[in-house]
Design an enzyme around this catalytic site. Structure first.
Site, short mmCIF file in Angstrom:
data_model
loop_
_atom_site.label_atom_id
_atom_site.label_comp_id
_atom_site.label_asym_id
_atom_site.label_seq_id
_atom_site.Cartn_x
_atom_site.Cartn_y
_atom_site.Cartn_z
N LYS A 40 0.53 -1.05 -0.28
CA LYS A 40 -0.03 -0.15 -0.06
C LYS A 40 0.48 0.85 0.05
O LYS A 40 0.63 2.47 -0.69
CB LYS A 40 -0.56 0.10 1.15
CG LYS A 40 -2.18 -0.80 0.86
CD LYS A 40 -3.28 -1.18 2.51
CE LYS A 40 -3.65 -1.82 1.98
NZ LYS A 40 -4.91 -2.09 3.11
N ASP B 130 -9.55 2.77 1.87
CA ASP B 130 -9.94 1.86 3.55
C ASP B 130 -10.16 2.73 4.42
O ASP B 130 -10.80 2.35 5.58
CB ASP B 130 -8.58 1.82 3.55
CG ASP B 130 -7.30 0.39 3.51
OD1 ASP B 130 -8.56 -0.76 2.82
OD2 ASP B 130 -6.51 0.32 3.59
#
Ligand code: ATR
Length: 294
Positions: A64, A100
């Protein structure tokens, strides 16, 4: 036909293909979604070939943060968070987003609102005066931390590698410590963002001492608000992690990882397609896949 994928390592357990393929089918979009298991040392070469093959991607552990340097543009919120979990290939320009944060906050907001008597808690500051403990200091932790601070929380980051917790804590001006410092009575909300407890390490928990039951805490704070201890895990394989089981036994309000998975997937789908995500179809596919796991 358009192609999408999830990039991670490991990705065998990922349920993103089931969720997104169900969404494409529900909206009759000619597209498919596959898993791409990419080792950290192969990420650069993978991203070189990505542009000509995929219209978009989800990004998971451990890429990420690393994926950001292979993108042409980063959405301002993802830039502030410092992590990307969604990539859009827009006319051969790769743009990074973070869904997220949205997924975690949508999930938390609905649970906190359901526990709260005050209307104000449904506002953007729904974590005001809440002491939040984030376990982990990776990409997912960054997204959750950013969202919690926006929602007014007082945050402490605990991580296995304290130096990483310290670095993140200094960047966002919050408290930090080691996982071994954890005491559940210090917090109102605990969020696990580590991969500890994920299949096949089902019996592991990032924190070992959950011995002080939430029922022993004062049930109502000075302002008359119920003081439930909320424990959220972002792991969804297994759904009932050791942390979640321990928290439930201790009388806490639990939130399993499927909720954040669903909300972040809806947002990613909307970024890729410009269409409103068919949440019911996605949730149905997710529940079906989770039932096979159990
Ligand atoms: P992501 O981008 O999904 O957050 P990551 O950046 O690789 O993934 O971060 C993984 C997090 O899980 C880290 O906080 C890591 O702790 P370290 O910084 O000490 O590596 C944590 N983690 C992974 N395995 C763990 C374990 N067995 N016990 C405790 N923490 C663990």
């Amino acid at each position: 036909m358009l192609h999408y994928c999830i990039i991670g390592h490991p990705v065998a357990h990922s349920l993103s293909p089931q969720i997104h393929n169900a969404a494409f089918k529900a909206l009759k979009i000619s597209a498919d979604f596959v898993k791409e298991d990419v080792l950290p040392e192969d990420l650069e070469s993978f991203m070189r070939g990505f542009r000509n093959k995929y219209a978009g991607a989800s990004v998971t552990i451990p890429h990420k943060e690393a994926v950001m340097k292979f993108l042409d543009e980063i959405d301002p919120q993802a830039r502030k968070i410092g992590a990307v979990n969604t990539v859009l290939n827009k006319n051969s320009r790769l743009i990074g987003y973070n869904t997220d944060c949205y997924g975690a906050m949508q999930t938390l907001r609905s649970v906190i609102a359901s526990l709260s008597k005050a209307k104000a808690k449904q506002s953007s500051q729904f974590l005001a005066n809440k002491r939040v403990c984030i376990l982990g200091a990776g990409g997912a932790a960054r997204a959750v931390l950013y969202g919690c601070l926006q929602a007014g929380a007082r945050v402490t980051i605990l991580n296995r590698t304290v130096e990483k917790a310290q670095k993140l804590a200094e960047e966002f001006n919050v408290d930090f410590g080691a996982l071994t410092d954890f005491r559940c009575e210090d917090f109102d909300v605990i969020i696990n963002t580590t991969s500890c407890g994920m299949h096949p390490h089902d019996g592991e928990s990032p924190v070992c001492h959950f011995e002080r039951p939430a029922v022993a805490r004062p049930q109502v704070s000075e302002d008359g608000e119920p003081r439930n201890l909320v424990v959220m895990d972002i792991i969804y394989a297994p759904l009932k992690t050791k942390l979640i089981k321990d928290a439930k036994k201790a009388g806490c309000k639990i939130i399993t990882g499927d909720r954040m998975l669903l909300y972040q997937a809806c947002k990613a789908f909307e970024i890729w397609t410009g269409e409103k995500a068919p949440k019911e179809a996605m949730e149905f596919a997710l529940n079906k896949a989770l039932a096979l796991f159990a």
